[in-house]
Design a protein around this motif. Structure first.
Motif, PDB file in Angstrom:
ATOM      1  N   THR A   1       0.809  -1.215   0.000  1.00  0.00           N
ATOM      2  CA  THR A   1       0.000   0.000   0.000  1.00  0.00           C
ATOM      3  C   THR A   1       0.842   1.264   0.000  1.00  0.00           C
ATOM      4  O   THR A   1       0.479   2.260  -0.634  1.00  0.00           O
ATOM      5  CB  THR A   1      -0.942  -0.008   1.216  1.00  0.00           C
TER       6      THR A   1
ATOM      7  N   SER B   1     -10.201  -1.683  -2.585  1.00  0.00           N
ATOM      8  CA  SER B   1     -10.655  -2.716  -1.661  1.00  0.00           C
ATOM      9  C   SER B   1     -11.243  -3.917  -2.395  1.00  0.00           C
ATOM     10  O   SER B   1     -11.074  -5.062  -1.959  1.00  0.00           O
ATOM     11  CB  SER B   1     -11.686  -2.128  -0.694  1.00  0.00           C
TER      12      SER B   1
ATOM     13  N   THR C   1      -8.351  -5.918  -3.541  1.00  0.00           N
ATOM     14  CA  THR C   1      -7.663  -6.513  -2.402  1.00  0.00           C
ATOM     15  C   THR C   1      -8.470  -7.656  -1.801  1.00  0.00           C
ATOM     16  O   THR C   1      -7.915  -8.703  -1.429  1.00  0.00           O
ATOM     17  CB  THR C   1      -7.383  -5.436  -1.338  1.00  0.00           C
TER      18      THR C   1
ATOM     19  N   THR D   1      -7.104  -5.262   5.473  1.00  0.00           N
ATOM     20  CA  THR D   1      -6.486  -4.163   4.741  1.00  0.00           C
ATOM     21  C   THR D   1      -7.354  -3.686   3.583  1.00  0.00           C
ATOM     22  O   THR D   1      -7.167  -2.574   3.084  1.00  0.00           O
ATOM     23  CB  THR D   1      -5.098  -4.581   4.204  1.00  0.00           C
ATOM     24  N   ALA D   2      -8.294  -4.516   3.141  1.00  0.00           N
ATOM     25  CA  ALA D   2      -9.237  -4.073   2.115  1.00  0.00           C
ATOM     26  C   ALA D   2     -10.314  -3.187   2.723  1.00  0.00           C
ATOM     27  O   ALA D   2     -10.822  -2.266   2.066  1.00  0.00           O
ATOM     28  CB  ALA D   2      -9.877  -5.281   1.438  1.00  0.00           C
ATOM     29  N   ILE D   3     -10.662  -3.462   3.971  1.00  0.00           N
ATOM     30  CA  ILE D   3     -11.720  -2.702   4.629  1.00  0.00           C
ATOM     31  C   ILE D   3     -11.255  -1.302   5.014  1.00  0.00           C
ATOM     32  O   ILE D   3     -11.983  -0.317   4.849  1.00  0.00           O
ATOM     33  CB  ILE D   3     -12.223  -3.456   5.873  1.00  0.00           C
TER      34      ILE D   3
END
Length: 416
Positions: free
Chosen positions: A51, A77, A80, A372-374
């Protein structure tokens, strides 16, 4: 002649022992060095899919494809999350496919992702490109490195993991400044072509380091060797998830929206990018110190304390605007990030053994990817809804300081 060494498990202690087989001479020092070099390079070049690297192109993408913060966050997201679902299956293949073949497939797919980004004619094309970057870069490159170290090292696992993960801070120290400078000189697409070329040049080096390695044995230091299904039945796994997922959740969200952080604090983007050097230095320090402490006390005992610097770093972001505070903020995040990487590599081997470590780490990485997508889209929605980045930092600080103390001790108990 291809030399096939006897099966050994490397502790890193007996580096002068020589193994003889079919007229060949192989030292554990040589094998240990190859494993560490292989893992270090894999973590270093995973930076193209992390990221902190991708987020630097957010401004260019919003301008070129007419996106707002939330739209770009949702796009990122979606890619991901999809990579997180895929890694559950793809990651477990490492338990069955020879390391050099698995590595070749991952690096080639990673380079394809860079090419897709470089050629993207619209925002929708970013989705498959980012998907490959996240799956192969953030996901499988690190998965290969850490799983390999966890399998081949036992008595010195903590320190070996800390050394292998030096690639992360090295990339974080060098790549942001290089990208900021390069974006002022050339189009952003050119940088992704260079990333693809770098990966193709890396591939033969990784193959050279990973071919003809002896097969690892099961870790005799572990009390059990649990399958992924057995892990999912262990209450401790669910108790410590909020602790293990906090660091990637917070760091990904803040790094992805680093432009918003700079605007809110009046730190220039160049100043913020330069602070990644401090982040990297303290990430190295945190990782190496944690590796030493793991070998001395175990990863289980350290789980309750490793997020304290991150909580303090979020408090710094909430509190001040002075330019020097950007280095305190990034440095404190770096300490917890370094500790998290080393702990994450050792904890699952301590709790569940190494026989199925590839499948277990793939599942855990998938959960991390979901977190980490959220965070980018959640942080974007909160900011679009009127919440300041400072208020958000205060909430994150309280969470990081409280949750580990409440739940971290659960790994010290035996499963019922």
């Amino acid at each position: 002649m291809i030399c096939r060494p006897p099966v050994r498990h490397y502790t890193g202690r007996h580096l002068l022992i020589r193994l003889r087989f079919k007229g060949c001479l192989l030292s554990t020092a040589t094998i240990s060095t190859r494993l560490l070099a292989f893992s270090l390079l894999a973590t270093l070049f995973s930076g193209f899919g992390q990221t902190f690297f991708i987020g630097l192109f957010g401004g260019a993408w919003r301008t070129e494809f007419d996106l707002d913060y939330a739209e770009l966050g949702m796009l990122y997201s979606a890619a991901t999350l999809t990579s997180g679902l895929l890694i559950v299956t793809v990651g477990r293949w490492l338990d069955h496919i020879p390391l050099h073949r698995y590595t070749a497939g991952v690096v080639m797919a990673f380079a394809v992702g860079c090419v897709v980004i470089a050629l993207a004619p619209s925002a929708l094309w970013l989705i498959p490109g980012i998907l490959l970057l996240r799956l192969c870069g953030q996901g499988l490159m690190g998965h290969i490195a850490i799983t390999t170290i966890a399998r081949y090292f036992s008595a010195r696992r903590g320190r070996a993991l800390a050394i292998a993960q030096l690639g992360y801070p090295i990339g974080e120290a060098l790549l942001p400044l290089l990208v900021v400078v390069a974006l002022s000189l050339t189009d952003w697409r050119h940088l992704w072509w260079l990333a693809a070329l770098a990966l193709l040049m890396l591939l033969p080096v990784l193959l050279r380091l990973s071919v003809n390695l002896p097969a690892p044995t099961e870790d005799t230091n572990s009390t059990s060797h649990a399958s992924r299904r057995q892990v999912l039945r262990d209450w401790r796994f669910y108790a410590i998830l909020p602790v293990t997922l906090t660091a990637p959740f917070i760091i990904t969200g803040l790094f992805f929206h680093q432009v918003a952080v700079a605007e809110a604090t009046r730190w220039s983007l160049t100043l913020l990018a330069s602070a990644f050097s401090v982040y990297a230095i303290l990430q190295v320090s945190g990782g190496l110190l944690t590796g030493f402490l793991i070998d001395r006390y175990s990863a289980r005992r350290l789980m309750r304390f490793y997020l304290l610097p991150m909580g303090l770093g979020c408090l710094v972001l909430w509190w001040g605007e002075s330019n020097w505070l950007v280095f305190a903020y990034m440095g404190l995040l770096g300490l917890s990030a370094g500790a998290n990487g080393t702990l994450g590599g050792a904890l699952w081997a301590e709790l569940y053994g190494t026989r199925y470590i590839g499948a277990i780490r793939a599942m855990m990485h998938a959960l991390m990817v979901v977190s980490t997508a959220i965070s980018p889209v959640l942080f974007g929605l909160l900011m679009d809804g009127g919440m300041s980045i400072r208020s958000l930092a205060l909430v994150l600080a309280v969470y990081a300081l409280v949750i580990p103390l409440v739940l971290g001790g659960s790994v010290l108990r035996e499963a019922r």
